[in-house]
Design a protein around this motif. Sequence first.
Motif, short mmCIF file in Angstrom:
data_model
loop_
_atom_site.label_atom_id
_atom_site.label_comp_id
_atom_site.label_asym_id
_atom_site.label_seq_id
_atom_site.Cartn_x
_atom_site.Cartn_y
_atom_site.Cartn_z
N VAL A 1 -3.18 6.91 4.58
CA VAL A 1 -2.46 5.87 4.85
C VAL A 1 -2.31 5.51 6.31
N ALA B 1 0.78 -1.29 0.10
CA ALA B 1 0.06 0.01 0.07
C ALA B 1 0.76 1.18 -0.09
N LEU B 2 2.11 1.38 0.62
CA LEU B 2 2.73 2.31 0.65
C LEU B 2 3.45 2.98 -0.58
N ALA C 1 0.65 4.15 -2.56
CA ALA C 1 0.41 5.84 -1.98
C ALA C 1 1.66 6.58 -2.81
N TYR D 1 -6.31 0.23 -1.61
CA TYR D 1 -5.01 0.16 -1.89
C TYR D 1 -4.73 -1.63 -1.48
#
Length: 207
Positions: free
Chosen positions: A169, A2-3, A6, A82
């Motif tokens: 996030v 997910a990071l 993002a 995500y």
Amino acid sequence: MALGQAGKFALVVTFPGVLAFILGIVAENKKPTGDLARKVISSSGVTSCLYPKDPTIALGSLAAICLFVSAVIGVISLIYPYEGKSISLKNLSKSTGLVAFVILSLLLFIVSEALLLWATILESVHRNHNHHGTLAGSCPTAKAGLFGGAAFMALDSTLFWLICLMLTVNARADHFGYGEEDVRGNYEDVPSAEYGPALGAHITPKV
């Protein structure tokens, strides 16, 4: 991860936002002042303003488009699933900081977009309707500082969208429990080794 997704969204939000800032600054510097326009008075007494050719209107239009794209991608980045995991707006709204920054980002976007459109349309009107019955002073142009002020507000809006993305996030991490895994592991997973008797067992005490 997910990071990583993002991070890609951050780049896509930043690029058009910074581009809108640059285009707005260039439009402000390229915009001619009224004294640079040449007055032509006809026999009927109508004054026509002949403005020098410049890219102000095109730059202002492109800046408004880039800022709009940046804001749309910023909104999408908040609700994007995500890693295939969606989160509802209700759960996102539990983050007070995220809600506050989203509101500020939207306000900055609306004001900066309005200023860009206002300056661009006003400059276009002056160029297209350049015939005046009576004209005292120099030829009219868009008010100085509109493009520059809109450009800096566009940059602020972009930075606030990035903050919203970071807070999103964090909100997702709290909701899905990222980072709460037991990183210590289980003792059963540690491979055991056969050790001989303790070193002290082989030492014969001296008498």
